[in-house]
Design a protein around this motif. Structure first.
Motif, PDB file in Angstrom:
ATOM      1  N   LEU A  54     100.824  52.737 -30.075  1.00  0.00           N
ATOM      2  CA  LEU A  54     101.166  53.146 -28.711  1.00  0.00           C
ATOM      3  C   LEU A  54     102.339  54.110 -28.765  1.00  0.00           C
ATOM      4  N   GLY A  55     102.342  55.057 -27.845  1.00  0.00           N
ATOM      5  CA  GLY A  55     103.427  56.034 -27.791  1.00  0.00           C
ATOM      6  C   GLY A  55     104.764  55.375 -27.491  1.00  0.00           C
ATOM      7  N   PRO A  56     105.846  55.891 -28.071  1.00  0.00           N
ATOM      8  CA  PRO A  56     107.159  55.280 -27.906  1.00  0.00           C
ATOM      9  C   PRO A  56     107.722  55.370 -26.488  1.00  0.00           C
ATOM     10  N   HIS A  57     107.156  56.231 -25.660  1.00  0.00           N
ATOM     11  CA  HIS A  57     107.657  56.385 -24.292  1.00  0.00           C
ATOM     12  C   HIS A  57     106.768  55.695 -23.263  1.00  0.00           C
ATOM     13  N   LEU A  58     105.803  54.919 -23.715  1.00  0.00           N
ATOM     14  CA  LEU A  58     104.882  54.238 -22.805  1.00  0.00           C
ATOM     15  C   LEU A  58     105.642  53.179 -22.003  1.00  0.00           C
ATOM     16  N   ALA A  59     105.333  53.073 -20.731  1.00  0.00           N
ATOM     17  CA  ALA A  59     105.995  52.100 -19.858  1.00  0.00           C
ATOM     18  C   ALA A  59     105.700  50.679 -20.341  1.00  0.00           C
ATOM     19  N   GLU A  60     106.668  49.796 -20.182  1.00  0.00           N
ATOM     20  CA  GLU A  60     106.540  48.415 -20.655  1.00  0.00           C
ATOM     21  C   GLU A  60     105.346  47.698 -20.037  1.00  0.00           C
ATOM     22  N   GLU A  61     105.065  47.952 -18.758  1.00  0.00           N
ATOM     23  CA  GLU A  61     103.914  47.291 -18.126  1.00  0.00           C
ATOM     24  C   GLU A  61     102.597  47.775 -18.729  1.00  0.00           C
ATOM     25  N   ASP A  62     102.555  49.042 -19.160  1.00  0.00           N
ATOM     26  CA  ASP A  62     101.363  49.560 -19.822  1.00  0.00           C
ATOM     27  C   ASP A  62     101.194  48.932 -21.206  1.00  0.00           C
ATOM     28  N   ILE A  63     102.289  48.767 -21.919  1.00  0.00           N
ATOM     29  CA  ILE A  63     102.254  48.115 -23.234  1.00  0.00           C
ATOM     30  C   ILE A  63     101.732  46.691 -23.099  1.00  0.00           C
ATOM     31  N   LYS A  64     102.220  45.980 -22.091  1.00  0.00           N
ATOM     32  CA  LYS A  64     101.771  44.604 -21.871  1.00  0.00           C
ATOM     33  C   LYS A  64     100.278  44.557 -21.551  1.00  0.00           C
ATOM     34  N   ALA A  65      99.805  45.489 -20.715  1.00  0.00           N
ATOM     35  CA  ALA A  65      98.388  45.520 -20.351  1.00  0.00           C
ATOM     36  C   ALA A  65      97.516  45.814 -21.571  1.00  0.00           C
ATOM     37  N   ILE A  66      97.966  46.721 -22.414  1.00  0.00           N
ATOM     38  CA  ILE A  66      97.204  47.048 -23.624  1.00  0.00           C
ATOM     39  C   ILE A  66      97.201  45.867 -24.582  1.00  0.00           C
ATOM     40  N   ARG A  67      98.348  45.203 -24.719  1.00  0.00           N
ATOM     41  CA  ARG A  67      98.409  44.022 -25.593  1.00  0.00           C
ATOM     42  C   ARG A  67      97.460  42.927 -25.101  1.00  0.00           C
ATOM     43  N   LEU A  68      97.407  42.700 -23.799  1.00  0.00           N
ATOM     44  CA  LEU A  68      96.494  41.692 -23.243  1.00  0.00           C
ATOM     45  C   LEU A  68      95.035  42.048 -23.513  1.00  0.00           C
ATOM     46  N   ALA A  69      94.688  43.315 -23.319  1.00  0.00           N
ATOM     47  CA  ALA A  69      93.311  43.751 -23.575  1.00  0.00           C
ATOM     48  C   ALA A  69      92.972  43.631 -25.058  1.00  0.00           C
ATOM     49  N   ALA A  70      93.932  43.987 -25.913  1.00  0.00           N
ATOM     50  CA  ALA A  70      93.702  43.885 -27.357  1.00  0.00           C
ATOM     51  C   ALA A  70      93.544  42.427 -27.777  1.00  0.00           C
ATOM     52  N   GLU A  71      94.350  41.531 -27.203  1.00  0.00           N
ATOM     53  CA  GLU A  71      94.227  40.107 -27.513  1.00  0.00           C
ATOM     54  C   GLU A  71      92.866  39.573 -27.079  1.00  0.00           C
ATOM     55  N   ALA A  72      92.410  40.000 -25.908  1.00  0.00           N
ATOM     56  CA  ALA A  72      91.101  39.566 -25.413  1.00  0.00           C
ATOM     57  C   ALA A  72      89.974  40.043 -26.333  1.00  0.00           C
ATOM     58  N   ALA A  73      90.188  41.186 -27.008  1.00  0.00           N
ATOM     59  CA  ALA A  73      89.178  41.740 -27.915  1.00  0.00           C
ATOM     60  C   ALA A  73      89.339  41.230 -29.343  1.00  0.00           C
ATOM     61  N   GLY A  74      90.350  40.382 -29.576  1.00  0.00           N
ATOM     62  CA  GLY A  74      90.553  39.817 -30.907  1.00  0.00           C
ATOM     63  C   GLY A  74      91.349  40.682 -31.859  1.00  0.00           C
ATOM     64  N   VAL A  75      92.030  41.714 -31.337  1.00  0.00           N
ATOM     65  CA  VAL A  75      92.826  42.599 -32.195  1.00  0.00           C
ATOM     66  C   VAL A  75      94.274  42.711 -31.701  1.00  0.00           C
ATOM     67  N   GLY A  76      94.750  41.691 -31.021  1.00  0.00           N
ATOM     68  CA  GLY A  76      96.100  41.721 -30.464  1.00  0.00           C
ATOM     69  C   GLY A  76      97.187  41.846 -31.510  1.00  0.00           C
ATOM     70  N   ASP A  77      96.932  41.346 -32.711  1.00  0.00           N
ATOM     71  CA  ASP A  77      97.936  41.409 -33.767  1.00  0.00           C
ATOM     72  C   ASP A  77      98.050  42.809 -34.376  1.00  0.00           C
ATOM     73  N   ARG A  78      97.230  43.739 -33.933  1.00  0.00           N
ATOM     74  CA  ARG A  78      97.207  45.086 -34.519  1.00  0.00           C
ATOM     75  C   ARG A  78      97.875  46.142 -33.649  1.00  0.00           C
ATOM     76  N   VAL A  79      98.456  45.717 -32.523  1.00  0.00           N
ATOM     77  CA  VAL A  79      99.109  46.660 -31.604  1.00  0.00           C
ATOM     78  C   VAL A  79     100.538  46.902 -32.077  1.00  0.00           C
ATOM     79  N   MET A  80     100.881  48.176 -32.241  1.00  0.00           N
ATOM     80  CA  MET A  80     102.225  48.557 -32.673  1.00  0.00           C
ATOM     81  C   MET A  80     102.714  49.713 -31.811  1.00  0.00           C
ATOM     82  N   VAL A  81     104.005  49.723 -31.511  1.00  0.00           N
ATOM     83  CA  VAL A  81     104.598  50.847 -30.793  1.00  0.00           C
ATOM     84  C   VAL A  81     105.065  51.850 -31.840  1.00  0.00           C
ATOM     85  N   SER A  82     104.629  53.093 -31.716  1.00  0.00           N
ATOM     86  CA  SER A  82     104.960  54.135 -32.681  1.00  0.00           C
ATOM     87  C   SER A  82     106.454  54.413 -32.688  1.00  0.00           C
ATOM     88  N   SER A  83     106.961  54.724 -33.869  1.00  0.00           N
ATOM     89  CA  SER A  83     108.370  55.099 -33.989  1.00  0.00           C
ATOM     90  C   SER A  83     108.533  56.612 -34.038  1.00  0.00           C
TER      91      SER A  83
END
Length: 91
Positions: A54-83
């Motif tokens: 995920l882009g480093p400037h992404l809003a926190e609520e967007d990061i949370k939404a993406i993490r939830l969707a990734a967890e629902a798809a079974g890949v939640g442990d693979r979400v990282m915020v880019s440095s």
């Protein structure tokens, strides 16, 4: 039209990502019947996705939404915020 989806800045070449783009407009131009809801492609995301950056400037609520969707798809442990911040030294 598809160029914007296929262009990758050299600074991110290390990601070695695979991109799949399905153009519904192109499919229709070649006579393929496209359902109103689009084309569903079944994939095993646990096999296909190594990391989700995920882009480093992404809003926190967007990061949370993406993490939830990734967890629902079974890949939640693979979400990282880019440095990757700023302009790359070498392009």
């Amino acid at each position: 039209m598809l160029e914007r989806f296929m262009y990758k800045h050299q600074a991110f070449s290390w990601e070695q990502e695979f991109r799949l783009v399905i153009s519904l407009r192109l499919a229709e131009e070649y006579g393929a019947e496209v359902p109103n809801e689009g084309i569903r492609v079944v994939v095993d995301l646990r096999l296909l996705v190594d990391r989700i950056y995920l882009g480093p400037h992404l809003a926190e609520e967007d990061i949370k939404a993406i993490r939830l969707a990734a967890e629902a798809a079974g890949v939640g442990d693979r979400v990282m915020v880019s440095s990757m911040l700023g302009v790359p030294r070498y392009t």
